[in-house]
Design a protein around this motif. Structure first.
Motif, PDB file in Angstrom:
ATOM      1  N   LEU A 212       0.836  -1.205   0.000  1.00 44.19           N
ATOM      2  CA  LEU A 212       0.000   0.000   0.000  1.00 44.19           C
ATOM      3  C   LEU A 212       0.866   1.250   0.000  1.00 44.19           C
ATOM      4  O   LEU A 212       0.591   2.224  -0.709  1.00 44.19           O
ATOM      5  CB  LEU A 212      -0.916  -0.018   1.214  1.00 44.19           C
ATOM      6  N   ASN A 213       1.934   1.240   0.771  1.00 36.21           N
ATOM      7  CA  ASN A 213       2.781   2.422   0.912  1.00 36.21           C
ATOM      8  C   ASN A 213       3.827   2.561  -0.177  1.00 36.21           C
ATOM      9  O   ASN A 213       4.489   3.596  -0.274  1.00 36.21           O
ATOM     10  CB  ASN A 213       3.461   2.406   2.282  1.00 36.21           C
ATOM     11  N   ARG A 214       3.994   1.536  -1.009  1.00 31.41           N
ATOM     12  CA  ARG A 214       4.953   1.625  -2.114  1.00 31.41           C
ATOM     13  C   ARG A 214       4.410   2.462  -3.275  1.00 31.41           C
ATOM     14  O   ARG A 214       5.165   2.990  -4.068  1.00 31.41           O
ATOM     15  CB  ARG A 214       5.306   0.229  -2.635  1.00 31.41           C
ATOM     16  N   HIS A 215       3.094   2.532  -3.407  1.00 32.19           N
ATOM     17  CA  HIS A 215       2.468   3.304  -4.496  1.00 32.19           C
ATOM     18  C   HIS A 215       2.961   2.833  -5.869  1.00 32.19           C
ATOM     19  O   HIS A 215       3.282   3.651  -6.741  1.00 32.19           O
ATOM     20  CB  HIS A 215       2.762   4.797  -4.346  1.00 32.19           C
ATOM     21  N   VAL A 216       3.017   1.533  -6.078  1.00 34.65           N
ATOM     22  CA  VAL A 216       3.421   1.026  -7.388  1.00 34.65           C
ATOM     23  C   VAL A 216       2.233   1.134  -8.342  1.00 34.65           C
ATOM     24  O   VAL A 216       1.181   0.522  -8.117  1.00 34.65           O
ATOM     25  CB  VAL A 216       3.887  -0.446  -7.289  1.00 34.65           C
ATOM     26  N   VAL A 217       2.378   1.938  -9.411  1.00 29.89           N
ATOM     27  CA  VAL A 217       1.309   2.087 -10.398  1.00 29.89           C
ATOM     28  C   VAL A 217       1.330   0.850 -11.286  1.00 29.89           C
ATOM     29  O   VAL A 217       2.299   0.604 -11.999  1.00 29.89           O
ATOM     30  CB  VAL A 217       1.500   3.357 -11.233  1.00 29.89           C
TER      31      VAL A 217
END
Length: 278
Positions: A212-217
């Motif tokens: 969730l906190n990595r913000h991988v699109v």
């Protein structure tokens, strides 16, 4: 305390290698990826200002600064969209209302009729929280025996992170997990996503929180499914937004002839018709 905008900016900086941008590698560094000074120089802003953004001390960077950061990190169009969206959350443009009701589960009759017209295709209606609100018979066929649709209120995100069978069913589980975590940032409302995330995190553990906190699109390529009956299915996906219901119509098409034949065989073993959950 950080912010979603700062977390994303820092995560992309940490995962971007200097050589990918034509920058010299100055040798050993305390953290992976680019230095703040690299990004600040490319963006035309000060290191101190970039630090404030990453640490959450500046919550309202201008659109020009956001564009400059996107250019400096060489972000893809989808990543730039996410950067702008997180800036709205961070700056308070997406307001929080403690009394906001959970998202509705009812699907409009016109949407259900559209779903019927897609039979015998593989399709479902969902929202960004992962609630499966309606599905075609073919979708039930390709997920039968996996546990995904068990219970009265199936949720794809919860299934991916808490059911051990999901790791076998989704051949590219890591990619699917990134997709489901990323979609929580997009709604249907910030407060609903936060409420859902708070309930899921203790069950899903650090694997969920980290993603969730990595913000991988996500790239959202071909979806590979290992059906319990044996065949591997390869499905192309198209998603249509259903405004203003904050719902989405997801259509899956066989990516090859072998998958098309397998889906047809699975469909012949199904029972019933369109299923809607409300």
């Amino acid at each position: 305390m950080g912010t979603p905008l700062g977390d994303f900016s820092r995560a992309r900086r940490d995962t971007t290698q200097p050589e990918s941008l034509g920058l010299p590698d100055h040798g050993r560094r305390r953290s992976p990826g680019l230095r703040r000074s690299d990004v600040a120089a490319r963006a035309g802003i000060s290191v101190e200002y970039l630090t404030r953004i990453e640490q959450g001390r500046d919550r309202r960077p201008s659109p020009a600064v956001l564009r400059a950061i996107g250019d400096a990190l060489s972000l893809a169009p989808s990543e730039r969209d996410h950067l702008r969206y997180l800036a709205k959350i961070t700056g308070g443009e997406c307001t929080h209302h403690a009394g906001t009701a959970p998202p509705g589960r009812e699907v409009r009759p016109s949407v259900l009729e559209t779903l019927r017209l897609l039979e015998p295709g593989i399709a479902l209606v969902t929202n960004r929280l992962g609630d499966v609100l309606a599905r075609t018979r073919a979708y039930e066929a390709v997920t039968r025996g996996t546990g995904l649709l068990d219970g009265d209120a199936p949720n794809l995100t919860r299934y991916v992170f808490t059911d051990p069978r999901a790791r076998e069913f989704f051949a590219d589980w890591d990619d699917v997990a990134d997709e489901q975590a990323f979609d929580l940032w997009l709604g249907p409302a910030v407060e609903n996503a936060e409420r859902f995330t708070a309930g899921l995190a203790p069950l899903a553990g650090p694997e969920f929180t980290r993603r969730l906190n990595r913000h991988v699109v996500p790239a959202r390529g071909v979806l590979r499914l290992r059906h319990p009956s044996g065949p591997e299915l390869r499905l192309r996906r198209d998603t249509l937004d259903i405004a203003p219901d904050a719902q989405h119509l997801l259509v899956m098409l066989p990516a090859d002839e072998e998958t098309a034949r397998a889906v047809e065989r699975l469909g012949r073993g199904g029972h019933g018709g369109l299923r809607a959950i409300s």
